[in-house]
Design a protein around this motif. Structure first.
Motif, PDB file in Angstrom:
ATOM      1  N   ASP A  22      -4.540   5.406  -0.208  1.00  0.00           N
ATOM      2  CA  ASP A  22      -4.088   4.038   0.114  1.00  0.00           C
ATOM      3  C   ASP A  22      -4.416   3.063  -1.017  1.00  0.00           C
ATOM      4  O   ASP A  22      -3.790   2.026  -1.138  1.00  0.00           O
ATOM      5  CB  ASP A  22      -4.753   3.561   1.406  1.00  0.00           C
ATOM      6  CG  ASP A  22      -4.390   4.439   2.583  1.00  0.00           C
ATOM      7  OD1 ASP A  22      -3.481   4.073   3.340  1.00  0.00           O
ATOM      8  OD2 ASP A  22      -5.014   5.511   2.741  1.00  0.00           O
ATOM      9  N   LYS A  23      -5.424   3.426  -1.811  1.00  0.00           N
ATOM     10  CA  LYS A  23      -5.851   2.561  -2.920  1.00  0.00           C
ATOM     11  C   LYS A  23      -6.150   1.135  -2.457  1.00  0.00           C
ATOM     12  O   LYS A  23      -5.702   0.152  -3.070  1.00  0.00           O
ATOM     13  CB  LYS A  23      -4.796   2.536  -4.030  1.00  0.00           C
ATOM     14  CG  LYS A  23      -4.603   3.881  -4.721  1.00  0.00           C
ATOM     15  CD  LYS A  23      -3.654   3.764  -5.891  1.00  0.00           C
ATOM     16  CE  LYS A  23      -3.607   4.996  -6.760  1.00  0.00           C
ATOM     17  NZ  LYS A  23      -3.457   6.261  -6.084  1.00  0.00           N
TER      18      LYS A  23
ATOM     19  N   ARG B 247     -15.026  11.124  -6.556  1.00  0.00           N
ATOM     20  CA  ARG B 247     -14.076  11.255  -5.438  1.00  0.00           C
ATOM     21  C   ARG B 247     -14.368  12.524  -4.627  1.00  0.00           C
ATOM     22  O   ARG B 247     -14.170  12.548  -3.417  1.00  0.00           O
ATOM     23  CB  ARG B 247     -12.637  11.263  -5.961  1.00  0.00           C
ATOM     24  CG  ARG B 247     -12.226   9.984  -6.687  1.00  0.00           C
ATOM     25  CD  ARG B 247     -12.225   8.736  -5.795  1.00  0.00           C
ATOM     26  NE  ARG B 247     -13.520   8.145  -5.543  1.00  0.00           N
ATOM     27  CZ  ARG B 247     -14.128   7.281  -6.350  1.00  0.00           C
ATOM     28  NH1 ARG B 247     -13.554   6.897  -7.441  1.00  0.00           N
ATOM     29  NH2 ARG B 247     -15.313   6.801  -6.026  1.00  0.00           N
TER      30      ARG B 247
ATOM     31  N   GLN C  19       2.509   2.064  -3.304  1.00  0.00           N
ATOM     32  CA  GLN C  19       1.633   2.536  -4.371  1.00  0.00           C
ATOM     33  C   GLN C  19       1.052   3.920  -4.089  1.00  0.00           C
ATOM     34  O   GLN C  19       0.515   4.547  -4.983  1.00  0.00           O
ATOM     35  CB  GLN C  19       0.466   1.563  -4.561  1.00  0.00           C
ATOM     36  CG  GLN C  19       0.911   0.197  -5.088  1.00  0.00           C
ATOM     37  CD  GLN C  19      -0.149  -0.863  -4.865  1.00  0.00           C
ATOM     38  OE1 GLN C  19      -1.212  -0.573  -4.338  1.00  0.00           O
ATOM     39  NE2 GLN C  19       0.154  -2.081  -5.239  1.00  0.00           N
TER      40      GLN C  19
ATOM     41  N   THR D 143       0.834  -1.194   0.000  1.00  0.00           N
ATOM     42  CA  THR D 143       0.000   0.000   0.000  1.00  0.00           C
ATOM     43  C   THR D 143       0.871   1.247   0.000  1.00  0.00           C
ATOM     44  O   THR D 143       0.670   2.161  -0.778  1.00  0.00           O
ATOM     45  CB  THR D 143      -0.917  -0.005   1.226  1.00  0.00           C
ATOM     46  OG1 THR D 143      -1.733  -1.144   1.130  1.00  0.00           O
ATOM     47  CG2 THR D 143      -1.772   1.234   1.275  1.00  0.00           C
TER      48      THR D 143
ATOM     49  N   ARG E 123      -9.583   5.139  -0.523  1.00  0.00           N
ATOM     50  CA  ARG E 123      -9.740   4.860  -1.960  1.00  0.00           C
ATOM     51  C   ARG E 123      -8.668   5.534  -2.801  1.00  0.00           C
ATOM     52  O   ARG E 123      -8.092   4.921  -3.694  1.00  0.00           O
ATOM     53  CB  ARG E 123     -11.116   5.377  -2.431  1.00  0.00           C
ATOM     54  CG  ARG E 123     -12.232   4.433  -2.092  1.00  0.00           C
ATOM     55  CD  ARG E 123     -13.551   4.953  -2.640  1.00  0.00           C
ATOM     56  NE  ARG E 123     -14.545   3.897  -2.670  1.00  0.00           N
ATOM     57  CZ  ARG E 123     -15.843   4.102  -2.816  1.00  0.00           C
ATOM     58  NH1 ARG E 123     -16.317   5.323  -2.931  1.00  0.00           N
ATOM     59  NH2 ARG E 123     -16.681   3.081  -2.844  1.00  0.00           N
ATOM     60  N   VAL E 124      -8.408   6.809  -2.522  1.00  0.00           N
ATOM     61  CA  VAL E 124      -7.571   7.607  -3.429  1.00  0.00           C
ATOM     62  C   VAL E 124      -6.088   7.505  -3.081  1.00  0.00           C
ATOM     63  O   VAL E 124      -5.247   7.439  -3.978  1.00  0.00           O
ATOM     64  CB  VAL E 124      -8.027   9.084  -3.410  1.00  0.00           C
ATOM     65  CG1 VAL E 124      -7.119   9.967  -4.250  1.00  0.00           C
ATOM     66  CG2 VAL E 124      -9.458   9.188  -3.896  1.00  0.00           C
TER      67      VAL E 124
END
Ligand code: SF4
Length: 300
Positions: A37-38, A20, A9, A6, A34-35
């Protein structure tokens, strides 16, 4: 291992889309997970059905006007589902064991799910007549960079242009229409797109239209003016500033809301006894300033 991946990335957000922006306003922690840590989210039947119906509505316009019939739309359903499965094999998890096409619980679930998609398509034909439409764009990716440097982007389901040159932006929703209290929030997404088109092409869309296929079906329209879109721009800039402060401080509070029951991140959410992963970006610590809490008051 998951945390290391994580962190590797993670990148700071580079712009805003309507979804978003909505995430941050609903729950800043959801936005972060979501944005930044994806964190992965498993596919859901509801979201995938929406993607499938959108794909059928997009492809239907490949056919000449006279052939855009309900029957033709139904014929597109299975091939589009198979195309989606080919592009995203993980969607097979939604109906494990159903790909053989035989009997069994998974096959029945898949059949019910496809039948629900058929109902949404049938509803669309009650709301719009595709034999009278000639979209100039379908699934149009739009992007613009404002003078401030803020990048705005998103996908518009359909763009219609009247013979007189007026532009209409259309978005399909597979859910039911919101109550009057929430109509403005839904239309905010369309104003966002209108702002992008205006700033990008210099064209002010005449009409924004949301087509709701769920429930009893509904079409909600709004005709924006320049003052509307300038106001949306100011609000987005303020929101981007607020997001920038959260990114710099790592402070993304969890905010309980009516969508928590469907949130994939409860295990990382303090509101549900979970713990977020370590914040993966450097903390530069800007002092807190004003906070945006709503995008929909007055202008919506
Ligand atoms: S469960 Fe609710 S409060 Fe927690 S991250 Fe998800 S949306 Fe936010």
């Amino acid at each position: 291992m998951q945390q290391t991946e994580t962190a590797r990335q993670a990148v700071p957000p580079s712009g805003l889309s309507p979804s978003r922006a909505g995430d941050f306003l609903t729950c800043p922690l959801l936005y972060r997970l979501r944005v930044i840590d994806k964190l992965p989210e498993p596919p859901s039947q509801a979201a995938t059905r929406g993607t499938l119906v959108h794909a059928v509505l997009e492809r239907l316009f490949d056919h000449p006007a006279g052939e855009r019939t309900p029957q033709r739309a139904l014929e597109l359903l299975r091939p589009q589902w198979e195309r989606l499965l080919g592009e995203r094999p993980e969607l097979a998890e939604l109906f494990p064991g159903a790909d053989g096409g035989g009997a069994g619980e998974a096959a029945e679930q898949l059949a019910r799910w496809l039948a629900d998609a058929e109902k949404l398509l049938a509803q669309w034909f009650r709301l719009e007549d595709p034999t009278r439409l000639e979209p100039v764009e379908r699934e149009l990716y739009v992007e613009t960079v404002l003078d401030s440097g803020l990048k705005l982007r998103g996908y518009i389901d359909r763009v219609d242009v009247a013979p007189t040159g007026e532009v209409r932006l259309v978005d399909y929703k597979t859910g039911r229409a919101p109550s009057r209290d929430f109509e403005g929030k839904a239309m905010f997404q369309m104003k966002f797109y209108a702002l992008v088109v205006w700033r990008w092409k210099g064209v002010l869309p005449k009409r924004l239209q949301l087509v709701y296929l769920g429930g009893g079906g509904d079409v909600v329209s709004y005709d924006p003016d320049e003052a509307d879109l300038r106001s949306v721009e100011r609000k987005l800039l303020a929101l981007w500033e607020t997001i920038g402060r959260a990114v710099a401080t790592g402070e993304f509070p969890a905010t309980r809301n009516r969508l928590c029951d469907w949130c994939d991140h409860q295990a990382s959410c303090p509101e549900f006894g979970g713990t977020p992963p370590p914040y993966p970006l450097p903390i530069t610590g800007l002092p807190p300033q004003k906070t945006v809490t709503s995008m929909t008051s007055k202008e919506s």
